[in-house]
Motif scaffolding. Structure first.
Motif, mmCIF file in Angstrom:
data_model
loop_
_atom_site.group_PDB
_atom_site.id
_atom_site.type_symbol
_atom_site.label_atom_id
_atom_site.label_comp_id
_atom_site.label_asym_id
_atom_site.label_seq_id
_atom_site.Cartn_x
_atom_site.Cartn_y
_atom_site.Cartn_z
ATOM 1 N N GLU A 187 0.852 -0.872 -0.117
ATOM 2 C CA GLU A 187 0.105 -0.175 0.079
ATOM 3 C C GLU A 187 0.556 1.333 -0.133
ATOM 4 O OE1 GLU A 187 -3.355 1.856 2.707
ATOM 5 O OE2 GLU A 187 -2.663 0.278 3.331
ATOM 6 N N PHE A 188 1.979 1.036 0.800
ATOM 7 C CA PHE A 188 2.619 2.073 0.615
ATOM 8 C C PHE A 188 3.381 2.263 -0.600
ATOM 9 C CE2 PHE A 188 6.924 3.950 1.468
ATOM 10 C CZ PHE A 188 6.931 5.399 2.222
ATOM 11 N N TYR B 144 1.089 3.537 -2.883
ATOM 12 C CA TYR B 144 0.891 5.959 -2.370
ATOM 13 C C TYR B 144 2.347 6.241 -3.232
ATOM 14 C CZ TYR B 144 0.411 9.869 0.290
ATOM 15 O OH TYR B 144 0.828 11.341 0.441
ATOM 16 N N SER C 195 3.033 6.452 -6.940
ATOM 17 C CA SER C 195 1.670 7.933 -7.342
ATOM 18 C C SER C 195 1.666 9.304 -7.922
ATOM 19 C CB SER C 195 -0.137 7.865 -6.707
ATOM 20 O OG SER C 195 0.697 8.004 -5.176
ATOM 21 N N HIS D 163 -0.134 13.847 -8.367
ATOM 22 C CA HIS D 163 -0.320 13.676 -7.050
ATOM 23 C C HIS D 163 -1.570 13.319 -6.595
ATOM 24 C CE1 HIS D 163 2.813 16.972 -7.113
ATOM 25 N NE2 HIS D 163 2.461 17.086 -8.747
#
Length: 385
Positions: free
Chosen positions: A372-373, A376, A379, A385
């Motif tokens: 998940e990190f 993120y 992205s 952003h």
């Protein structure tokens, strides 16, 4: 306030001639050798070093001080987040560090760079911690030296638990006996963790040496605001021996620590060693000692410098000449330059590395958090952003 309107001053305990505290000393500030010394229990201390061993202690202290100074300079230049200097405490650390046997376990604070050096750990390891690129990096089991502890006094309980485990494993009083040493400062003696460690160690007769480096200040508070009796005398209230040693005397620091460790290995319980020394610099690089202590006090302690007194002894006993001292200084300088270059070359870790060592064998939950990190973080690539 008393009847006269003056504040009662804390008692400093018995003092020897000249107003200095009574303590075990084998090398005077002016480099004179004292053959033997006794503590208040009548135990006699001496050392029987070879010429090479005397010179080795001097080399250790010079190198450790130079590496410490380089680390402080790196912090001032923005290369480390913070640094806790050991300047002035080299004799206490090198003396006690060299007294340890390979099987003994040490639990440090965040200032025991000299003990770390004596345990054979690469001196860059704590700099990685304070640079923020790792958590220390050495193997505590391999080097018998635990990770640095930032929480004041917490390591005293960790050390006591480890020592109790040694007893449970039957490694006390035999050929393979082990002991533990826990380092902390005078300020830590006001912490509950340290006092609780004293209780557990005493009641369970743990094979541990509590090594308190009394450098006169708990950050900005002088020792007078920490205790009304000498720190080593506190041990009696917990049921074990307390000894004060001249912490600027590397010979006495070695002798007292060695005897206390031997006592612990024989199954004779804990000892509190108070190494009476002085922090020459700031508590850490975020501290300004000029706000709470006088320059005259600093100069008084400079006359007791641990390295200078051993150098005087070596010179007067013709155990070392100027060529030796020059070679040691040059070696220390080269070691500090190498350390600087290695610190500047340390790579910044990938942010996702913070998940690497949460559990020794991994975890599905942590793996999911990592994914998940990473998603993120990805992205943000390419301006997204």
């Amino acid at each position: 306030m008393g009847a006269t309107g003056t504040r009662a001053r804390p008692r400093r305990g018995k003092t020897a001639a000249g107003g200095t505290p009574e303590m075990v000393q084998l090398l005077t500030p002016d480099g004179k050798r004292i053959p033997t010394a006794r503590d208040s229990y009548g135990t006699e201390y001496t050392v029987d070093f070879t010429d090479d061993e005397y010179r080795g202690l001097y080399r250790d202290m010079v190198v450790v001080r130079r590496l410490d100074a380089e680390a402080e300079a790196l912090q001032r230049q923005g290369e480390l987040g913070i640094w806790a200097s050991l300047q002035g405490q080299e004799a206490a650390q090198v003396g006690s560090g060299r007294a340890l046997e390979p099987q003994d376990m040490a639990f440090p604070t965040y200032r025991e760079h000299g003990v770390l050096y004596c345990r054979g750990i690469d001196p860059i390891m704590p700099l990685g911690l304070f640079r923020g690129v790792d958590q220390g990096g050495w193997d505590p089991n391999k080097f018998k030296f635990n990770m640095y502890t930032i929480v004041i006094g917490a390591q005293a309980l960790h050390a006591t638990g480890y020592a109790m485990g040694i007893t449970q494993d039957g490694k006390v009083g035999g050929a393979d006996s082990e002991a533990v040493i826990a380092y902390f400062g005078d300020g830590a003696t006001s912490q509950g963790d340290v006092n609780e460690a004293f209780i557990w160690a005493s009641v369970y007769h743990a094979p541990i040496v509590f090594f308190c480096q009394n450098n006169q200040y708990a950050i900005s508070e002088p020792i007078e605001r920490q205790t009304r009796v000498p720190l080593y005398q506190r041990a009696g209230g917990f049921g074990f021996k307390g000894i004060r040693v001249d912490g600027n005397d590397v010979l006495a620091s070695y002798a007292v620590t060695k005897a206390a460790l031997e006592q612990a290995r024989r199954g004779e319980g804990p000892t509190l060693v108070e190494a009476y020394t002085y922090r020459m610099g700031a508590h850490t690089t975020s501290d300004d000692p000029t706000r709470y202590r006088l320059a005259s006090e600093l100069e008084e302690w400079r006359a007791k410098d641990p390295i200078a007194r051993l150098r005087t002894f070596l010179s007067e006993q013709q155990l070392a000449d100027e060529a030796f001292f020059t070679e040691v200084d040059e070696s220390a300088k080269a070691a500090s330059q190498e350390l600087r270059e290695r610190v500047l070359a340390l790579p910044d870790p990938a942010p996702s590395q913070m998940f690497d060592h949460v559990y020794p064998h991994g975890s599905p939950e942590v793996d999911a958090q990592r994914r998940e990190f990473e998603a993120y973080a990805a992205s943000f690539e390419g301006g997204a952003h």
